[in-house]
Design a protein around this motif. Structure first.
Motif: not given
Length: 275
Positions: A34-45
């Motif tokens: 599942a995508i939380d805020d930290a995962t979303r940020t890491t995925l963008i980077d």
């Protein structure tokens, strides 16, 4: 050559490089990725970093464990609702901007992208898969546009990508019903482009990525930038964009070398006939 990007074993997103193909893995198997805020940020980077790396020729997105991606993290949704009422809407808007940045980074990546869907893809998980150029599903894969079950609309690109994959009527049916689509039906209706056995999924995805990245990376990048918009543009504008892109291609080393190799091959064949 195979290498792994330096990261902790419990990193939410990991990257492995194998023969210039990047395998990006959503790595939260305990919560079905599942995508939380930290995962979303890491995925963008991660995606933006791969886009800037000219040595990377293709990108595969997959999930750790038995799921591809369960969508948004429900605990994060609970925290959003627990915020002061005057902040709920604004916080949600900021999160939407971050989600759209992640989806756009994947959709507009100037390299071939394949979603290797190894298990359940639900909600935002579907959107991440459909943002890729191609979807390869294992026989254990499933797809569920589950948003309406949470009182939400598809906010990660599904309203854009899904009709382009399956047509408007089918997209409405899948969104309204929020029903689960198995791998065989997904292939039949266009949610998936290829199927693979679970144990062969990554290997077949890597082989496909290699096939897709044999040509000029500049020409591919330019072609993809136009194809991604072609359904929304009049033919005259597609021609105009194509003309501009072709003008760039005329100047590239890949084009020049290809023409020279063709001419050299013809010259050698002609000499052989005369001898």
């Amino acid at each position: 050559m195979q290498s792994t990007a330096p990261s902790a074993g419990d990193a939410a997103v990991t990257t492995t490089i194998d023969d210039n193909v990047a395998i990006v893995t959503l790595n939260r198997p305990d919560v079905r990725n599942a995508i939380d805020d930290a995962t979303r940020t890491t995925l963008i980077d991660t995606i933006e970093g791969l886009g800037a790396d000219e040595d990377i020729r293709a990108v595969i997105l997959t999930g750790a464990g038995t799921a591809f991606c369960a969508g948004g993290d429900i605990r994060g949704m609970r925290q959003r609702l627990d915020a002061p009422i005057g902040r709920v809407g604004y916080n949600g808007w900021k999160r939407q901007k971050s989600t759209h940045r992640a989806i756009n980074a994947l959709h507009n990546l100037d390299k071939p992208t394949i979603a290797a869907v190894n298990g359940a893809a639900s909600g935002l998980g579907c959107d991440l898969a459909f943002a890729c150029d191609f979807v390869m599903a294992s026989n254990a894969a499933s797809f569920t546009m589950a948003y309406l079950k949470r009182g939400l609309i598809p906010d990660g690109g599904g309203l854009y990508f899904l009709p382009r994959r399956v047509g408007l009527a089918r997209a409405k049916e899948l969104i309204y019903s929020a029903r689960k689509v198995g791998a065989n039906e997904a292939l039949a209706i266009g949610l998936a482009d290829r199927l693979a056995e679970s144990e062969d999924l990554l290997g077949e995805a890597k082989a496909w990525a290699a096939e897709l990245s044999v040509g000029s990376p500049i020409a591919l990048s330019l072609a993809k930038s136009i194809l991604n918009r072609s359904l929304d543009l009049p033919v005259e504008q597609v021609f105009a964009l194509g003309g501009e892109a072709q003008s760039i291609c005329y100047t590239t080393d890949e084009h020049r070398d290809s023409i020279q190799q063709f001419l050299d091959k013809g010259s050698k064949a002609k000499k052989g006939e005369q001898s």
